[in-house]
Design an enzyme around this catalytic site. Structure first.
Site, PDB file in Angstrom:
ATOM      1  N   LEU A   1       0.855  -1.182   0.000  1.00 53.59           N
ATOM      2  CA  LEU A   1       0.000   0.000   0.000  1.00 53.59           C
ATOM      3  C   LEU A   1       0.892   1.234   0.000  1.00 53.59           C
ATOM      4  O   LEU A   1       1.843   1.316   0.792  1.00 53.59           O
ATOM      5  CB  LEU A   1      -0.894   0.035   1.238  1.00 53.59           C
ATOM      6  CG  LEU A   1      -2.157  -0.830   1.242  1.00 53.59           C
ATOM      7  CD1 LEU A   1      -2.731  -0.899   2.647  1.00 53.59           C
ATOM      8  CD2 LEU A   1      -3.194  -0.260   0.290  1.00 53.59           C
ATOM      9  N   SER A   2       0.603   2.191  -0.862  1.00 49.39           N
ATOM     10  CA  SER A   2       1.329   3.457  -0.840  1.00 49.39           C
ATOM     11  C   SER A   2       0.877   4.289   0.352  1.00 49.39           C
ATOM     12  O   SER A   2      -0.146   4.014   0.981  1.00 49.39           O
ATOM     13  CB  SER A   2       1.102   4.234  -2.135  1.00 49.39           C
ATOM     14  OG  SER A   2       1.709   3.582  -3.232  1.00 49.39           O
ATOM     15  N   ALA A   3       1.637   5.333   0.651  1.00 53.86           N
ATOM     16  CA  ALA A   3       1.278   6.236   1.738  1.00 53.86           C
ATOM     17  C   ALA A   3      -0.018   6.970   1.418  1.00 53.86           C
ATOM     18  O   ALA A   3      -0.297   7.284   0.256  1.00 53.86           O
ATOM     19  CB  ALA A   3       2.400   7.244   1.966  1.00 53.86           C
TER      20      ALA A   3
END
Length: 362
Positions: free
Chosen positions: A63-65
């Site tokens: 998951l990206s930020a």
């Protein structure tokens, strides 16, 4: 190490912080972020970190930020009925938020390299549809995922209104990505260490805007060592909805209008959002430092001179708001799912009621 905004105690507080820092700037994007709890896409043992503005990776799951996803959602300029392609669709978190905005007549496709991540994404999608009360507030464009390398998409595939790539794109693949777009479409991708927005203004005309400095893991190049042949990725067909499904959409829409009219007759000012717990004001944190974690950058835009001048005013406002909220810092009752209650009260056979509610558990 830290992100561009402070950690939240829950999903709503994380979104409050992203709004305060101006990563979330439009109501549509805010509604989508609030509707899907980020923690639901984490493995149970890692959920304590779900509301931090940090990327998360476990095996092939990534998951990206939140600040990155916020910028991506805003840059895509999503509207109901558009077609969307997510290259490196991962857990399906972004695709599901996009689906809430596209509505029932949009197209929502994803390509993911790892088959185990596709299964994970399908489980999370099913969990959202079956258990989330937020689901009934929207007409959802359900994502469809296929396994494959996004650099091997079949050349006869349809073009899309919106495209996002969640891995670093080399300059040599820029034209390949652009060709996935319809005229008037928008492509958002990490290109040469910058999150970049490209708008196709004509058959051979483009407008490019750099959004943020980022560092994503690069796209994995196709490996033809085994067979020597390309494994073309065939995207899902753009299917026409069945008459039964169209009827469900129409009935649910009618019931929502009835609920809205009933609320207007009672309150005189329409259906209000349920009261939310008032939280401490969070000052904008403009960081000029770039922090890396697992090849992804977390950095806000460069601060403006006026930000520093307003610090003392923000502190005073924060103190006043804390004093105002002290007597009433009690969480409100959970919002009522009026659509579900109305459907269950209808004089219909139970199987039809369950169909109208997508066989949801709650």
């Amino acid at each position: 190490m830290g992100g561009a905004v402070s950690a939240g105690e829950d999903n709503d507080e994380l979104i409050d912080n992203l709004k305060e820092a101006q990563y979330i700037r439009t109501e549509l994007v805010e509604q989508a972020f609030r509707a899907i709890d980020r923690a639901d896409y984490y493995l149970e043992e890692f959920k304590d970190n779900a509301y931090k503005d940090l990327a998360w990776k476990h095996g092939n799951i990534h998951l990206s930020a939140p600040c990155i996803y916020s910028e991506v959602m805003e840059a895509l300029d999503l509207q109901p009925g558009l077609s969307f392609l997510n290259l490196g669709s991962g857990t399906g978190y972004l695709s599901s938020m996009v689906g809430l905005i596209l509505g029932p007549f949009g197209v929502n496709h994803g390509v993911e390299l790892h088959s185990d991540v596709i299964e994970y994404a399908k489980q999370k999608l099913d969990f959202f549809i079956k258990t989330s009360d937020s689901f009934d507030k929207f007409e959802f464009c359900e994502p469809s995922f296929v396994t494959g390398n996004c650099l091997e998409i079949s050349p006869d595939c349809t073009q899309y209104d919106r495209v996002y790539c969640g891995a670093g794109v080399q300059k040599e693949h820029e034209d390949y990505m652009k060709n996935l777009l319809k005229v008037g479409g928008i492509l958002v991708m990490p290109l040469e260490e910058k999150l970049t927005k490209i708008t196709r203004t004509g058959p051979s005309a483009w407008e490019t805007k750099k959004i943020l400095a980022v560092s994503f893991a690069p796209l994995i190049q196709p490996n033809h060592a085994d067979s020597g042949k390309s494994r073309l990725v065939h995207l899902p067909p753009v299917a026409v909805r069945s008459l039964q499904d169209l009827a469900r959409i129409a009935i649910r829409g009618t019931i929502k209008k009835i609920i809205h009219q009933e609320a207007m007759s009672k309150t005189g000012n329409g259906l209000k959002n349920p009261p939310r717990f008032k939280r401490r004001r969070v000052r904008r944190r403009r960081m000029e430092t770039i922090v890396f974690l697992d090849k992804e950058v977390f950095a806000s835009r460069i601060s403006s001179p006026s930000d520093d001048n307003n610090n003392s005013e923000d502190m005073e406002e924060e103190r006043q708001e804390e004093e105002e909220t002290k007597p009433s810092e009690l969480k409100p009752d959970p919002p009522v799912n009026f659509l579900r209650e109305k459907v269950l009260s209808l004089p219909l056979p139970d199987p039809l009621k369950y169909y109208l509610l997508y066989y949801r558990e709650k």
